[in-house]
Design a protein around this motif. Sequence first.
Motif, mmCIF file in Angstrom:
data_model
loop_
_atom_site.group_PDB
_atom_site.id
_atom_site.type_symbol
_atom_site.label_atom_id
_atom_site.label_comp_id
_atom_site.label_asym_id
_atom_site.label_seq_id
_atom_site.Cartn_x
_atom_site.Cartn_y
_atom_site.Cartn_z
ATOM 1 N N ALA A 277 42.798 -16.711 25.592
ATOM 2 C CA ALA A 277 43.153 -17.197 24.265
ATOM 3 C C ALA A 277 43.169 -16.052 23.260
ATOM 4 O O ALA A 277 44.086 -15.951 22.426
ATOM 5 N N GLU B 278 51.836 -34.912 14.049
ATOM 6 C CA GLU B 278 52.882 -33.898 14.219
ATOM 7 C C GLU B 278 53.399 -33.532 12.832
ATOM 8 O O GLU B 278 53.111 -34.210 11.843
ATOM 9 N N SER C 158 39.182 -18.207 30.143
ATOM 10 C CA SER C 158 40.096 -18.864 29.209
ATOM 11 C C SER C 158 39.903 -18.367 27.778
ATOM 12 O O SER C 158 40.871 -18.272 27.011
ATOM 13 N N THR D 149 55.394 -24.134 16.929
ATOM 14 C CA THR D 149 55.734 -24.993 18.054
ATOM 15 C C THR D 149 54.590 -25.983 18.252
ATOM 16 O O THR D 149 53.549 -25.905 17.591
ATOM 17 N N SER D 150 54.774 -26.920 19.167
ATOM 18 C CA SER D 150 53.682 -27.844 19.460
ATOM 19 C C SER D 150 52.467 -27.086 19.986
ATOM 20 O O SER D 150 51.314 -27.448 19.693
ATOM 21 N N ARG D 151 52.718 -26.006 20.722
ATOM 22 C CA ARG D 151 51.616 -25.170 21.227
ATOM 23 C C ARG D 151 50.884 -24.502 20.064
ATOM 24 O O ARG D 151 49.651 -24.437 20.044
ATOM 25 N N GLY D 152 51.631 -24.021 19.090
ATOM 26 C CA GLY D 152 51.016 -23.399 17.931
ATOM 27 C C GLY D 152 50.225 -24.390 17.111
ATOM 28 O O GLY D 152 49.141 -24.080 16.596
ATOM 29 N N ARG D 153 50.756 -25.615 16.986
ATOM 30 C CA ARG D 153 50.067 -26.634 16.183
ATOM 31 C C ARG D 153 48.756 -27.058 16.821
ATOM 32 O O ARG D 153 47.850 -27.548 16.129
ATOM 33 N N GLU D 154 48.628 -26.859 18.131
ATOM 34 C CA GLU D 154 47.378 -27.192 18.807
ATOM 35 C C GLU D 154 46.222 -26.312 18.347
ATOM 36 O O GLU D 154 45.055 -26.582 18.677
ATOM 37 N N ASP E 94 55.010 -15.405 22.353
ATOM 38 C CA ASP E 94 53.951 -16.138 23.037
ATOM 39 C C ASP E 94 54.082 -17.652 22.905
ATOM 40 O O ASP E 94 53.202 -18.395 23.340
ATOM 41 N N GLY E 95 55.171 -18.111 22.299
ATOM 42 C CA GLY E 95 55.428 -19.549 22.228
ATOM 43 C C GLY E 95 54.663 -20.292 21.156
ATOM 44 O O GLY E 95 54.577 -21.522 21.198
ATOM 45 N N LEU E 96 54.126 -19.558 20.173
ATOM 46 C CA LEU E 96 53.404 -20.210 19.082
ATOM 47 C C LEU E 96 54.323 -20.601 17.936
ATOM 48 O O LEU E 96 54.043 -21.562 17.213
#
Length: 208
Positions: A16, A150, A12, A84-89, A64-66
């Motif tokens: 990443a 958020e 993982s 995106t929410s994925r990027g904010r993670e 990559d959806g970030l």
Amino acid sequence: MPPRRSYDQYCSAARALDVVGDRWTLLIVRELLAGPRRYTDLHADLPGVSTDVLASRLKDMERDGLTTRRRLPPPGAAYVYELTSRGRELLPVLQALGTWGEPELGERRPTDAVRAHWFALPLLRSLKGEGLVEVRLEEGRFHLHVGAQEGPVHGDGPAPRDPDAVLTLDTATCTAVSRGTLPLAEAIRTGHVEVAGDTPLAKQLRDA
């Protein structure tokens, strides 16, 4: 677009790094944690990055959806990039990386660029609770959305509404807090940071 480069390791951490391991990617995330930004604004706040590299990283991050890119309605009519929410993670990842890097910060070198809002994430690590905090430095002002789940977690310039607390401090104090050599609570107790406001958050800061 060309395929993403990969370490080709079933791990993982390696996966990443396939996504965020390229130079500048995490610093772009740092800037976009302030909310939607235009390309020109990103380029101005990432001194040293070339236009070609920035454009390439933004395309990779969108693939990559970030991030996403959208056009502002008139009269703005400019494109902005946002996480995106994925990027904010990636916020806790950047926070952990910043904590790990505190001993590496050292003294500021003559070649080091600085922006007032680059102190936002180090200060955010020291703040608990929820609320809007405005920070006033000689270099300028920025604001923090403490505890935000958020949306933006910080922003350049004065707070967009009446803040719950205002922190006034000099650059040396802010640098010491960022380097981990001066806890924020101690800086407040010793008068190196002035806290204004009569909200529960302001009182909590003064009583810490």
